[in-house]
Design an enzyme around this catalytic site. Structure first.
Site, short mmCIF file in Angstrom:
data_model
loop_
_atom_site.label_atom_id
_atom_site.label_comp_id
_atom_site.label_asym_id
_atom_site.label_seq_id
_atom_site.Cartn_x
_atom_site.Cartn_y
_atom_site.Cartn_z
N LYS A 1 -54.56 62.50 15.26
CA LYS A 1 -55.75 61.85 14.70
C LYS A 1 -55.70 61.89 13.17
O LYS A 1 -56.07 60.92 12.49
CB LYS A 1 -57.02 62.54 15.22
CG LYS A 1 -58.32 61.79 14.92
CD LYS A 1 -58.46 60.54 15.75
CE LYS A 1 -59.77 59.80 15.50
NZ LYS A 1 -60.95 60.45 16.08
N GLY B 1 -41.93 53.34 25.18
CA GLY B 1 -43.08 53.63 26.03
C GLY B 1 -44.24 52.72 25.69
O GLY B 1 -44.26 52.05 24.65
N ARG C 1 -41.35 48.67 29.22
CA ARG C 1 -40.85 47.97 30.40
C ARG C 1 -41.86 47.01 31.02
O ARG C 1 -41.49 46.14 31.81
CB ARG C 1 -40.44 48.99 31.45
CG ARG C 1 -41.59 49.84 31.95
CD ARG C 1 -41.14 50.92 32.90
NE ARG C 1 -42.26 51.75 33.34
CZ ARG C 1 -42.15 52.79 34.16
NH1 ARG C 1 -40.96 53.11 34.62
NH2 ARG C 1 -43.20 53.49 34.52
N ALA D 1 -60.12 57.45 24.98
CA ALA D 1 -59.94 56.52 23.87
C ALA D 1 -58.51 56.58 23.38
O ALA D 1 -57.86 57.62 23.40
CB ALA D 1 -60.90 56.85 22.73
N HIS E 1 -79.51 46.76 14.95
CA HIS E 1 -78.91 45.58 14.31
C HIS E 1 -78.75 45.81 12.82
O HIS E 1 -79.61 46.42 12.19
CB HIS E 1 -79.81 44.36 14.56
CG HIS E 1 -79.25 43.09 14.02
ND1 HIS E 1 -78.22 42.41 14.61
CD2 HIS E 1 -79.59 42.38 12.90
CE1 HIS E 1 -77.95 41.33 13.90
NE2 HIS E 1 -78.77 41.29 12.86
#
Length: 465
Positions: A52, A176, A200, A342, A437
């Protein structure tokens, strides 16, 4: 029989440390713990935490580009100094390791900084030759990166090695398409490495919602990763100072470094489990019941070594529940349903909780509420990166079955969305929630009508039976 300890924990990662601390500190058990590497395990030392921090470091170029879009003339990220970053990273990991060790010691846990293996259901052998007995043994050794089994694989690095590099490779191949590969590709591309990722499959992040997978796949390409799908390496060979790679499509290419990110396997080899009667699954994972107990009553296992849900918070919860159950007189199991997760990509993260659209369709009828749009912040700066908000709803009960987010800080949002979904919230509950908002997350409570409805097709023979 008198034992040296009530509990002996093998593994000093998140699950093992939590179990030891709770058993000793809260329930008064006599506890010892053995860790052969650094205290803190995969998450703290070679996983979540350093990754991270590297993600944060890799965002500088994107931030400079956005600043120019907002009128900051000449904003540049400058040159990234890996040596400076690595010194700070090493110091931070050492700080965390010392905290883990101190917390164990404060709880009264005896620590052995060496490998431990199992001799019998109540005995462990330490690397120095000493043996210790315990009424209960908890295995929390986690997993280790898996290799693909091809010629020359030893020339490649494993994901753990990224944090130990003396310098960054000029040109690197990531192999991967899961969490690790995608996050590392994001990091290395952001730090200025010419990054190729081979996978793949036809889209990265297998197991996630397909719509989110497609967006993540596109995003990797847009941030400069040379993403090669439906292809895998078949052999590696030394090529001067670099590595030559042959792929399944017959193509060849050269790299300064190759990093295997092809999954992790439970770290059970050589642990001595053959001496106990503990059952292993075909992939080497320890088979346990809902109480994290193995086929041997005195031996338990938690975390990635059981291959249930391989995430740090899950291991912590399993370790805590084990300690409360065995030593605290409070029988607790852990639900592995609705576990949020996540993937920290840039510019937009991918986050999920509950069923994917594909899983929901296989289960029964489902209403899909989703929206894809360019968020205000990046759109103003000239970015084409898109956000997705998605809810899956059972049309009969109105219960929200899953939530999927692709966007800035999606990991932060999914943590909050996981609470009502775990509580069994309905779409009506989401609709009754006032929007904030202007935010991207307000879309989760303002989508009124489903964008599509899937009906489970029942075979005619079954329908008339």
């Amino acid at each position: 029989m008198t034992f040296d300890y009530d509990l002996f924990v093998i593994g000093g990662g998140s699950g093992g440390v939590r179990a030891a601390r709770i058993a000793a500190g809260e329930h008064g058990a006599r506890v010892a713990l053995a860790e052969e590497s650094r205290m803190g395990g995969t998450c703290v030392i070679r996983g979540c935490v350093p990754k991270k921090l590297m993600i944060f470091a890799s965002q500088a170029g994107l931030m400079a580009q956005e600043m120019r879009g907002y009128g900051w003339e000449g904003a540049q990220a400058g040159r990234f100094d890996w040596t400076v970053f690595r010194q700070k990273l090493d110091a931070e990991l050492t700080r965390l390791e010392l905290i883990y060790t101190a917390n164990l010691e404060k709880s009264g846990v005896q620590i052995f900084h060496q490998r431990a293996t199992i001799v019998d259901p109540h005995t462990v052998a330490l690397a120095d030759g000493t043996r210790k007995t315990a009424k209960h043994i908890l295995i929390a050794v986690g997993g280790r990166p898996a290799l693909p089994g091809i010629p020359g694989e030893e020339l490649g690095l494993i994901s753990d090695d990224l944090f130990l590099m003396e310098s960054l490779p000029r040109r690197v191949l990531l192999v991967g398409g899961g969490f690790i590969a995608c996050e590392f590709a994001t990091i290395l591309a952001g730090l200025g490495c010419e990054t190729v990722q081979a996978y793949r499959g036809d889209a990265v992040l297998r197991g996630f919602d397909r719509q989110a997978r497609d967006m993540a796949t596109l995003q990797l390409s847009e941030i400069g990763v040379d993403l090669r799908l439906n292809v895998n390496p078949t052999a590696l060979e030394r090529q001067g100072d670099g590595i030559g790679v042959t792929f399944t499509d017959g193509s060849r290419d050269g790299f300064d470094a190759v990093i295997w990110a092809t999954g992790r396997a439970p770290y059970t080899a050589g642990l001595g489990l053959e001496n106990t009667g503990v059952h292993l699954r075909p992939n080497g994972a320890i088979a346990v019941d809902e109480w994290s107990q193995t086929a041997v009553p005195s031996i338990f296992a938690v975390g990635d070594v059981t291959d249930r849900v391989n995430l740090t918070p899950v291991a912590i919860r399993e370790g805590h529940a084990f300690a409360d159950t065995v030593f605290g007189g409070r029988a607790r199991t852990v639900s592995h349903v609705n576990v949020a997760s996540a993937v920290y990509l840039r510019p937009h993260e991918v986050a999920s909780v509950g069923l994917t659209e594909e899983q929901a369709c296989a289960r029964g009828d489902v209403d899909v509420y989703d929206t894809v749009f360019r968020p205000m912040r990046s759109m103003f700066a000239g970015s084409n990166a898109k956000v997705m908000m998605k809810l899956l709803v059972d049309p009969e009960t109105d219960k929200v079955l899953g939530c999927h987010i692709v966007g800035p800080d999606a990991g932060e949002m999914i943590q909050l969305a996981a609470i009502p979904i775990t509580m069994g919230a309905t779409k009506a509950d989401f609709d009754a929630t006032m929007a904030v908002h202007p935010t991207a997350a307000e879309e989760l409570v303002t989508m009124r009508n489903p964008t599509r409805r899937h009906r489970l097709e029942v075979p005619a023979q079954a329908a008339t039976a």
